[in-house]
Design a protein around this motif. Structure first.
Motif, PDB file in Angstrom:
ATOM      1  N   LEU A  35       0.819  -1.207   0.000  1.00  0.00           N
ATOM      2  CA  LEU A  35       0.000   0.000   0.000  1.00  0.00           C
ATOM      3  C   LEU A  35       0.852   1.256   0.000  1.00  0.00           C
ATOM      4  N   ASN A  36       1.998   1.226   0.695  1.00  0.00           N
ATOM      5  CA  ASN A  36       2.866   2.398   0.749  1.00  0.00           C
ATOM      6  C   ASN A  36       3.557   2.667  -0.580  1.00  0.00           C
ATOM      7  N   THR A  37       3.818   1.655  -1.354  1.00  0.00           N
ATOM      8  CA  THR A  37       4.527   1.835  -2.614  1.00  0.00           C
ATOM      9  C   THR A  37       3.644   1.579  -3.835  1.00  0.00           C
ATOM     10  N   ALA A  38       2.354   1.506  -3.644  1.00  0.00           N
ATOM     11  CA  ALA A  38       1.444   1.164  -4.739  1.00  0.00           C
ATOM     12  C   ALA A  38       1.468   2.202  -5.850  1.00  0.00           C
ATOM     13  N   TYR A  39       1.693   3.461  -5.507  1.00  0.00           N
ATOM     14  CA  TYR A  39       1.641   4.526  -6.511  1.00  0.00           C
ATOM     15  C   TYR A  39       2.996   4.791  -7.148  1.00  0.00           C
ATOM     16  N   LEU A  40       4.029   4.142  -6.678  1.00  0.00           N
ATOM     17  CA  LEU A  40       5.362   4.331  -7.252  1.00  0.00           C
ATOM     18  C   LEU A  40       5.625   3.234  -8.278  1.00  0.00           C
ATOM     19  N   THR A  41       5.422   3.569  -9.522  1.00  0.00           N
ATOM     20  CA  THR A  41       5.705   2.612 -10.583  1.00  0.00           C
ATOM     21  C   THR A  41       7.219   2.466 -10.719  1.00  0.00           C
ATOM     22  N   LYS A  42       7.658   1.471 -11.440  1.00  0.00           N
ATOM     23  CA  LYS A  42       9.098   1.263 -11.653  1.00  0.00           C
ATOM     24  C   LYS A  42       9.732   2.478 -12.310  1.00  0.00           C
ATOM     25  N   ASP A  43       9.036   3.046 -13.280  1.00  0.00           N
ATOM     26  CA  ASP A  43       9.554   4.218 -13.985  1.00  0.00           C
ATOM     27  C   ASP A  43       9.688   5.414 -13.029  1.00  0.00           C
ATOM     28  N   LEU A  44       8.686   5.619 -12.203  1.00  0.00           N
ATOM     29  CA  LEU A  44       8.722   6.721 -11.243  1.00  0.00           C
ATOM     30  C   LEU A  44       9.810   6.503 -10.189  1.00  0.00           C
ATOM     31  N   GLN A  45       9.964   5.266  -9.731  1.00  0.00           N
ATOM     32  CA  GLN A  45      11.032   4.953  -8.778  1.00  0.00           C
ATOM     33  C   GLN A  45      12.401   5.238  -9.377  1.00  0.00           C
ATOM     34  N   GLU A  46      12.572   4.923 -10.649  1.00  0.00           N
ATOM     35  CA  GLU A  46      13.851   5.172 -11.316  1.00  0.00           C
ATOM     36  C   GLU A  46      14.126   6.669 -11.437  1.00  0.00           C
ATOM     37  N   LYS A  47      13.106   7.445 -11.790  1.00  0.00           N
ATOM     38  CA  LYS A  47      13.277   8.897 -11.903  1.00  0.00           C
ATOM     39  C   LYS A  47      13.629   9.517 -10.554  1.00  0.00           C
ATOM     40  N   LEU A  78      17.214  11.446  -9.488  1.00  0.00           N
ATOM     41  CA  LEU A  78      17.234  12.807  -8.943  1.00  0.00           C
ATOM     42  C   LEU A  78      17.855  12.840  -7.548  1.00  0.00           C
ATOM     43  N   LEU A  79      17.594  11.821  -6.734  1.00  0.00           N
ATOM     44  CA  LEU A  79      18.203  11.761  -5.408  1.00  0.00           C
ATOM     45  C   LEU A  79      19.712  11.557  -5.503  1.00  0.00           C
ATOM     46  N   LEU A  80      20.158  10.797  -6.491  1.00  0.00           N
ATOM     47  CA  LEU A  80      21.593  10.617  -6.705  1.00  0.00           C
ATOM     48  C   LEU A  80      22.240  11.937  -7.128  1.00  0.00           C
ATOM     49  N   ASP A  81      21.577  12.675  -8.023  1.00  0.00           N
ATOM     50  CA  ASP A  81      22.081  13.995  -8.419  1.00  0.00           C
ATOM     51  C   ASP A  81      22.174  14.926  -7.213  1.00  0.00           C
ATOM     52  N   LEU A  82      21.160  14.904  -6.367  1.00  0.00           N
ATOM     53  CA  LEU A  82      21.158  15.727  -5.160  1.00  0.00           C
ATOM     54  C   LEU A  82      22.312  15.340  -4.243  1.00  0.00           C
ATOM     55  N   LYS A  83      22.535  14.053  -4.100  1.00  0.00           N
ATOM     56  CA  LYS A  83      23.625  13.578  -3.242  1.00  0.00           C
ATOM     57  C   LYS A  83      24.974  14.055  -3.781  1.00  0.00           C
TER      58      LYS A  83
END
Length: 102
Positions: free
Chosen positions: A46-58, A62-67
């Protein structure tokens, strides 16, 4: 005649014994699955239901760029804060002051 050893524990008595799977034991073993594992799995889904694979990758990219940007600025120890502002979800990085690199 086979001599039966005395004072054996349960494990020792059943050592080498393999029970044949029957119709009843098949369903009993299925019922033994812990219920907490199932509940945790449902909650995780339920917590990750809205995070598709494509969205998780994006988000991951972006988090890697921020890091990398934070590392270039000398910030190694940080935490990411999540908040909802209106209809937007905002991720912001905040440096932990105790371990910032100079």
């Amino acid at each position: 005649m086979v001599k039966i050893p005395k004072d054996l524990g349960d494990k020792d008595m059943f050592k080498g014994y393999a029970e044949k799977e029957t119709f009843e034991t098949m369903f009993l073993s299925a019922e033994e699955e812990p219920r907490t594992v199932i509940k945790n799995k449902i909650k995780e889904d339920l917590n990750t239901a809205y995070l598709t694979k494509d969205l998780q990758e994006k988000i991951g990219k972006l988090l890697l760029d921020l890091k990398m940007d934070l590392y270039k600025d000398g910030i190694i120890d940080y935490e990411i804060k999540v908040k909802k502002v209106g209809m937007d979800i905002v991720l912001s990085a905040a440096a932990n002051k105790s371990k910032a690199r100079t």
